[in-house]
Design a protein around this motif. Structure first.
Motif, mmCIF file in Angstrom:
data_model
loop_
_atom_site.group_PDB
_atom_site.id
_atom_site.type_symbol
_atom_site.label_atom_id
_atom_site.label_comp_id
_atom_site.label_asym_id
_atom_site.label_seq_id
_atom_site.Cartn_x
_atom_site.Cartn_y
_atom_site.Cartn_z
ATOM 1 N N LEU A 15 -51.062 12.032 -5.286
ATOM 2 C CA LEU A 15 -51.284 10.594 -5.460
ATOM 3 C C LEU A 15 -52.186 10.296 -6.653
ATOM 4 O O LEU A 15 -51.997 9.288 -7.342
ATOM 5 C CB LEU A 15 -51.853 9.992 -4.178
ATOM 6 C CG LEU A 15 -50.903 10.005 -2.980
ATOM 7 C CD1 LEU A 15 -51.625 9.488 -1.736
ATOM 8 C CD2 LEU A 15 -49.652 9.212 -3.248
ATOM 9 N N LEU A 16 -53.155 11.145 -6.921
ATOM 10 C CA LEU A 16 -54.002 10.958 -8.099
ATOM 11 C C LEU A 16 -53.206 11.104 -9.392
ATOM 12 O O LEU A 16 -53.373 10.321 -10.328
ATOM 13 C CB LEU A 16 -55.176 11.943 -8.086
ATOM 14 C CG LEU A 16 -56.285 11.641 -7.094
ATOM 15 C CD1 LEU A 16 -57.314 12.771 -7.081
ATOM 16 C CD2 LEU A 16 -56.952 10.332 -7.425
ATOM 17 N N VAL A 17 -52.335 12.094 -9.434
ATOM 18 C CA VAL A 17 -51.481 12.263 -10.606
ATOM 19 C C VAL A 17 -50.565 11.048 -10.745
ATOM 20 O O VAL A 17 -50.328 10.556 -11.851
ATOM 21 C CB VAL A 17 -50.664 13.574 -10.521
ATOM 22 C CG1 VAL A 17 -49.606 13.647 -11.596
ATOM 23 C CG2 VAL A 17 -51.600 14.771 -10.618
ATOM 24 N N GLY A 18 -50.067 10.532 -9.638
ATOM 25 C CA GLY A 18 -49.238 9.334 -9.670
ATOM 26 C C GLY A 18 -50.001 8.127 -10.167
ATOM 27 O O GLY A 18 -49.479 7.314 -10.932
ATOM 28 N N ALA A 19 -51.259 7.991 -9.767
ATOM 29 C CA ALA A 19 -52.080 6.883 -10.245
ATOM 30 C C ALA A 19 -52.335 7.007 -11.742
ATOM 31 O O ALA A 19 -52.323 6.006 -12.468
ATOM 32 C CB ALA A 19 -53.395 6.836 -9.475
ATOM 33 N N VAL A 20 -52.536 8.223 -12.221
ATOM 34 C CA VAL A 20 -52.699 8.440 -13.663
ATOM 35 C C VAL A 20 -51.420 8.059 -14.396
ATOM 36 O O VAL A 20 -51.457 7.401 -15.442
ATOM 37 C CB VAL A 20 -53.094 9.907 -13.948
ATOM 38 C CG1 VAL A 20 -53.000 10.226 -15.436
ATOM 39 C CG2 VAL A 20 -54.490 10.186 -13.434
ATOM 40 N N ALA A 21 -50.273 8.446 -13.852
ATOM 41 C CA ALA A 21 -48.995 8.102 -14.477
ATOM 42 C C ALA A 21 -48.799 6.593 -14.524
ATOM 43 O O ALA A 21 -48.346 6.046 -15.538
ATOM 44 C CB ALA A 21 -47.844 8.758 -13.719
ATOM 45 N N ALA A 22 -49.148 5.895 -13.463
ATOM 46 C CA ALA A 22 -49.028 4.433 -13.449
ATOM 47 C C ALA A 22 -49.981 3.802 -14.456
ATOM 48 O O ALA A 22 -49.631 2.832 -15.129
ATOM 49 C CB ALA A 22 -49.298 3.893 -12.049
ATOM 50 N N GLY A 23 -51.166 4.357 -14.579
ATOM 51 C CA GLY A 23 -52.115 3.857 -15.561
ATOM 52 C C GLY A 23 -51.637 4.071 -16.982
ATOM 53 O O GLY A 23 -51.801 3.206 -17.845
ATOM 54 N N PHE A 45 -46.258 7.022 -5.980
ATOM 55 C CA PHE A 45 -45.750 7.973 -4.993
ATOM 56 C C PHE A 45 -44.902 9.084 -5.596
ATOM 57 O O PHE A 45 -44.834 10.166 -5.037
ATOM 58 C CB PHE A 45 -44.976 7.249 -3.885
ATOM 59 C CG PHE A 45 -45.876 6.525 -2.938
ATOM 60 C CD1 PHE A 45 -46.729 7.216 -2.099
ATOM 61 C CD2 PHE A 45 -45.910 5.147 -2.894
ATOM 62 C CE1 PHE A 45 -47.587 6.562 -1.233
ATOM 63 C CE2 PHE A 45 -46.751 4.476 -2.044
ATOM 64 C CZ PHE A 45 -47.600 5.183 -1.209
ATOM 65 N N VAL A 46 -44.253 8.815 -6.712
ATOM 66 C CA VAL A 46 -43.439 9.863 -7.343
ATOM 67 C C VAL A 46 -43.991 10.212 -8.723
ATOM 68 O O VAL A 46 -43.281 10.720 -9.566
ATOM 69 C CB VAL A 46 -41.946 9.470 -7.420
ATOM 70 C CG1 VAL A 46 -41.347 9.312 -6.055
ATOM 71 C CG2 VAL A 46 -41.741 8.237 -8.256
ATOM 72 N N VAL A 54 -38.347 11.952 -14.931
ATOM 73 C CA VAL A 54 -37.817 10.930 -14.036
ATOM 74 C C VAL A 54 -38.491 9.612 -14.373
ATOM 75 O O VAL A 54 -39.683 9.555 -14.633
ATOM 76 C CB VAL A 54 -38.079 11.306 -12.563
ATOM 77 C CG1 VAL A 54 -37.603 10.220 -11.630
ATOM 78 C CG2 VAL A 54 -37.405 12.626 -12.242
ATOM 79 N N ASN A 55 -37.744 8.512 -14.382
ATOM 80 C CA ASN A 55 -38.290 7.205 -14.718
ATOM 81 C C ASN A 55 -38.048 6.242 -13.558
ATOM 82 O O ASN A 55 -37.074 5.509 -13.544
ATOM 83 C CB ASN A 55 -37.632 6.672 -16.001
ATOM 84 C CG ASN A 55 -38.249 5.375 -16.456
ATOM 85 O OD1 ASN A 55 -39.324 5.009 -16.029
ATOM 86 N ND2 ASN A 55 -37.548 4.683 -17.323
ATOM 87 N N PRO A 56 -38.960 6.212 -12.565
ATOM 88 C CA PRO A 56 -38.728 5.350 -11.406
ATOM 89 C C PRO A 56 -39.019 3.891 -11.719
ATOM 90 O O PRO A 56 -40.075 3.546 -12.226
ATOM 91 C CB PRO A 56 -39.717 5.876 -10.370
ATOM 92 C CG PRO A 56 -40.818 6.435 -11.182
ATOM 93 C CD PRO A 56 -40.174 6.981 -12.431
ATOM 94 N N GLU A 57 -38.065 3.022 -11.441
ATOM 95 C CA GLU A 57 -38.241 1.583 -11.583
ATOM 96 C C GLU A 57 -37.521 0.902 -10.439
ATOM 97 O O GLU A 57 -36.466 1.344 -10.015
ATOM 98 C CB GLU A 57 -37.691 1.087 -12.911
ATOM 99 C CG GLU A 57 -38.500 1.553 -14.099
ATOM 100 C CD GLU A 57 -37.998 0.970 -15.397
ATOM 101 O OE1 GLU A 57 -37.112 0.095 -15.365
ATOM 102 O OE2 GLU A 57 -38.497 1.405 -16.440
#
Length: 68
Positions: A15-23, A45-46, A54-57
């Motif tokens: 989840l931390l890596v996911g938060a970094v990706a979202a940031g 989450f992904v 992967v490019n989740p949208e």
């Protein structure tokens, strides 16, 4: 007994890596509408999959206009 302590740590790291990706995508700084909010959640989450290409949208469906 060791597996019980490893799985929660892996989930938190995921989840931390996911938060970094979202940031990095700028989702944490923009105004949130339905599409941005859902894309942010999906990215968190992904998130680790983002680094694999992967490019989740998520798109919000168009709502019908109310009748007058």
């Amino acid at each position: 007994m060791r597996r019980r302590s490893v799985i929660p740590v892996l989930v938190v790291v995921w989840l931390l890596v996911g938060a970094v990706a979202a940031g990095q995508r700028g989702y944490m700084t923009t105004d949130h509408d339905c599409a941005t909010f859902s894309s942010t959640l999906v990215t968190i989450f992904v998130g680790p999959l983002n680094y694999l290409g992967v490019n989740p949208e998520v798109d919000c469906p168009e709502l019908p206009e109310p009748s007058e």
